[in-house]
Design a protein around this motif. Sequence first.
Motif, PDB file in Angstrom:
ATOM      1  N   VAL A 411      23.915  89.288  49.649  1.00 52.97           N
ATOM      2  CA  VAL A 411      23.147  90.397  49.092  1.00 52.97           C
ATOM      3  C   VAL A 411      22.023  89.783  48.266  1.00 52.97           C
ATOM      4  O   VAL A 411      22.296  89.026  47.325  1.00 52.97           O
ATOM      5  N   PRO A 412      20.758  90.052  48.582  1.00 50.58           N
ATOM      6  CA  PRO A 412      19.652  89.381  47.879  1.00 50.58           C
ATOM      7  C   PRO A 412      19.658  89.687  46.383  1.00 50.58           C
ATOM      8  O   PRO A 412      19.841  90.836  45.966  1.00 50.58           O
ATOM      9  N   ALA A 413      19.437  88.655  45.603  1.00 49.02           N
ATOM     10  CA  ALA A 413      19.349  88.852  44.156  1.00 49.02           C
ATOM     11  C   ALA A 413      18.156  89.723  43.789  1.00 49.02           C
ATOM     12  O   ALA A 413      18.165  90.406  42.757  1.00 49.02           O
ATOM     13  N   ASP A 414      17.130  89.736  44.674  1.00 45.36           N
ATOM     14  CA  ASP A 414      15.930  90.524  44.396  1.00 45.36           C
ATOM     15  C   ASP A 414      16.194  92.027  44.391  1.00 45.36           C
ATOM     16  O   ASP A 414      15.338  92.807  43.949  1.00 45.36           O
ATOM     17  N   ILE A 415      17.375  92.432  44.875  1.00 40.82           N
ATOM     18  CA  ILE A 415      17.740  93.849  44.786  1.00 40.82           C
ATOM     19  C   ILE A 415      17.682  94.304  43.330  1.00 40.82           C
ATOM     20  O   ILE A 415      17.430  95.469  43.034  1.00 40.82           O
ATOM     21  N   ILE A 435      28.599  88.842  44.804  1.00 43.37           N
ATOM     22  CA  ILE A 435      27.751  89.960  44.397  1.00 43.37           C
ATOM     23  C   ILE A 435      26.765  89.420  43.368  1.00 43.37           C
ATOM     24  O   ILE A 435      27.176  88.844  42.358  1.00 43.37           O
ATOM     25  N   PRO A 436      25.465  89.549  43.595  1.00 45.16           N
ATOM     26  CA  PRO A 436      24.505  88.945  42.661  1.00 45.16           C
ATOM     27  C   PRO A 436      24.563  89.614  41.291  1.00 45.16           C
ATOM     28  O   PRO A 436      24.659  90.841  41.183  1.00 45.16           O
ATOM     29  N   ASN A 453      32.902  94.317  53.909  1.00 44.16           N
ATOM     30  CA  ASN A 453      32.120  93.118  54.163  1.00 44.16           C
ATOM     31  C   ASN A 453      33.017  91.905  53.934  1.00 44.16           C
ATOM     32  O   ASN A 453      34.254  92.015  53.976  1.00 44.16           O
ATOM     33  N   LYS A 454      32.424  90.744  53.674  1.00 41.98           N
ATOM     34  CA  LYS A 454      33.186  89.528  53.396  1.00 41.98           C
ATOM     35  C   LYS A 454      32.742  88.923  52.072  1.00 41.98           C
ATOM     36  O   LYS A 454      32.709  87.700  51.914  1.00 41.98           O
ATOM     37  N   LEU A 455      32.413  89.771  51.143  1.00 44.09           N
ATOM     38  CA  LEU A 455      31.964  89.317  49.834  1.00 44.09           C
ATOM     39  C   LEU A 455      33.116  88.654  49.097  1.00 44.09           C
ATOM     40  O   LEU A 455      34.252  89.117  49.147  1.00 44.09           O
ATOM     41  N   SER A 456      32.813  87.573  48.402  1.00 46.56           N
ATOM     42  CA  SER A 456      33.852  86.802  47.713  1.00 46.56           C
ATOM     43  C   SER A 456      33.420  86.525  46.279  1.00 46.56           C
ATOM     44  O   SER A 456      32.383  86.998  45.817  1.00 46.56           O
ATOM     45  N   GLY A 457      34.227  85.731  45.590  1.00 47.18           N
ATOM     46  CA  GLY A 457      33.933  85.425  44.200  1.00 47.18           C
ATOM     47  C   GLY A 457      34.332  86.573  43.286  1.00 47.18           C
ATOM     48  O   GLY A 457      34.953  87.548  43.705  1.00 47.18           O
ATOM     49  N   LEU A 551      36.655  90.212  49.918  1.00 52.22           N
ATOM     50  CA  LEU A 551      37.480  89.071  49.523  1.00 52.22           C
ATOM     51  C   LEU A 551      37.267  88.747  48.044  1.00 52.22           C
ATOM     52  O   LEU A 551      37.369  87.588  47.632  1.00 52.22           O
ATOM     53  N   LEU A 552      36.946  89.762  47.261  1.00 46.02           N
ATOM     54  CA  LEU A 552      36.671  89.560  45.845  1.00 46.02           C
ATOM     55  C   LEU A 552      37.931  89.075  45.127  1.00 46.02           C
ATOM     56  O   LEU A 552      39.034  89.531  45.412  1.00 46.02           O
TER      57      LEU A 552
END
Length: 735
Positions: A411-415, A435-436, A453-457, A551-552
């Motif tokens: 996900v772009p940090a520029d969002i 997630i930024p 999605n497959k977002l992690s961290g 995958l958070l």
Amino acid sequence: MCSVLIFAELISGNKHDMEVLIELKGFLQAHNQINRGAYDGWLESEASPCNWKGVGCDMNGRVSSLDLSSSSISGPFFGNFSSLESLIHLDLSDNSITGELPVDLNRCLGLKHLNLSYNLISGVINISSLTKLRTLDVSRNRFEGEIHRNFLAACDELTILNVSSNNLRGNISGLLDNCSRLEYVDLSLNRFTGQITQGIASVIQFNAAENGLTGSVPLDMFPEGCKLQFLDLSGNHLFGNMPNSIANCSSLTYLSLSGNGFDGQIPPGIGAIPGLEKLILGSNSFANEMPLSLMNCTALKYLDISDRGFGGEVQGFFGKLESLTHLILHSNNYTDGIVSSGILRLPKLIMLDLSLNRFFGKLPTEVATMKSIKYLVLAENNFSGQIPLVYGQIVQLQVLDLSYNNLSGSVPADIGNLSSLLVLMLAGNQLSGEIPKEIGNCTSLLWLNLAENKLSGQIPPEIAGVGRDPSPTFARNQKDDAQLEIGTRKCLSVLRWIPLGYPGFSYVESEMSWKDCRSLEDRILKGYGIVTPPYVQPCIILGYVRFSGNLLSGQIPPMISAMGNFNLLLLDDNLLSGVLPSEISQMSLVALNVSRNIISGEIPSEIGQLVLLETLDLSYNNFSNELPSSLNQLYKLSKFNVSYNPLLSGNVPSTGQLSTFDKQSFLGNPLLSLYSADDGSRSESNNDELTTEGTERDPAKEEIIVLVISFIVFFFATIAIREHDSFMYVYYTIK
């Protein structure tokens, strides 16, 4: 002597009217014990009621108008309005009046204006004696019966007729024949049948949307001198060619034919209507060729050609309609041409909906050059690759829906540059990474969906800044008197955005009409929240966060409590661990779902402070110890699940809110003793376990064995249902 008699008669009439109003006040007070409108302040000590709020008098001091709209009135209809002999204007709209209309209303022979809209009134509309009516609005009720038999027996004076959003039926053919003065007619959202009634060209507005009308539109339906400014025939069963004589309606500004079976050519005569602003033709069988004459509609702002079966490239024709502010092309079979068609160069385009097509390849970076775009919907296509960084430069963007594509990368940090963004939908892609933290700069963002999605961290602590001050964006939108529309008849965008099945949203799919949908979209963008129909318990939803199915990991940050504008927090099906922060109780949640994680520790007793909570799902975690007694005070709780937390222990209360849930809410918790509603006894546990009767047990040893076995079983069950990526994450974390 004569003047004295007249004066005495006026005094007597004024006193009589006051007595009727005092009777009305007592009637309303008796049926409305708590919330009361302005009528509650009517002072009986005053000599005349003419200064009472909502009461108007004629030059003789007789009550001629009564406005009790939006007065929090509930209960039955008052049955003595006819005693107000000079009453010509009665407005009871926007209340919760129930039951049927009393016979008394049909005796109010002087009535010229009657507004009963937005109530819960049922039964037939029998007001055939009210022959002096000029305006009649009974929309948004529960009336039934046939319209022409019940109350249009005499309509010589009628100019405005609104019966929309009821359950009225009957054949409307010839309905307007005897109503020569009608100018505004709204029959929408009923069950009317028959063909389009002759005479609609003589009115200014005609709306018959979402009924059961059939047949074709006669060639002579729109003669010269047509007065129509607004025509909505959408959502019926009309077929055949739409007459080219529609060109005679030169004052038309709104034309909707969507959701019918019209075929043949789109009438080129539409191009002869210079002031046409909205043209909605989707969900028909018109020929694919677009009439070039439409380019003469220099005032055209809103064009919907959705669900038409267009394929291949987007036609260059659309890129030439430079006056467009809204272009709706969803539910077609387009594969290419977003850039080559020129639609991204339309200088005034505010809203572009290309969802539910077959576009593939990378997202167009040229979108960033659109100076007016606010609502960009590219969902449910086959776009791949990364979200372009330049999308973070579209600072005026309020809605970005890229959900259900094949997008990858992060996900772009520029969002975080999009401080006006209200809706961000990225669900159903292959996005990865964290997630930024910059997303916390999206201060207007209230609808955030990153699910599947497959977002992690970890969830960044900066998430607390999301949606903290949307008021500047709402203020700009509220200055726009016109209804803000971001969807079409099927409400596809809204249905994709809302978390169905959760409080405040569950009614939407089954109950929402097009009119409801458009109103809902407008309310979202102007900051008024969601207002449910009157037959659903009112609930305003300001915002929600949905990170489900990723995958958070790590602990839910306590700072999330600062997200005061959010009412739904949906973090289920991740790898979140640690304890559930007690600070979460500071939110105004109506739904909390953290199921299918590996959260441990006690369930915070502070959860009991979430007095608005209707849904609480803590299942499939490692919560331990007893259920906090404070949960029993959540009287609005209707969905509750703590299943498969095998370390939970103690007793489920036999009274209070938790006692209202059956064993399905407590499965897989062998140390938790359930209350049996059948005989008042307690079961040993909520598991169907084998027992060894006659064998002596050691309670301490048994408890240790159960704890160990339960933990092992739960641990391996959790691992088994994770995706491969989830398993690898756990493996390397432990290692």
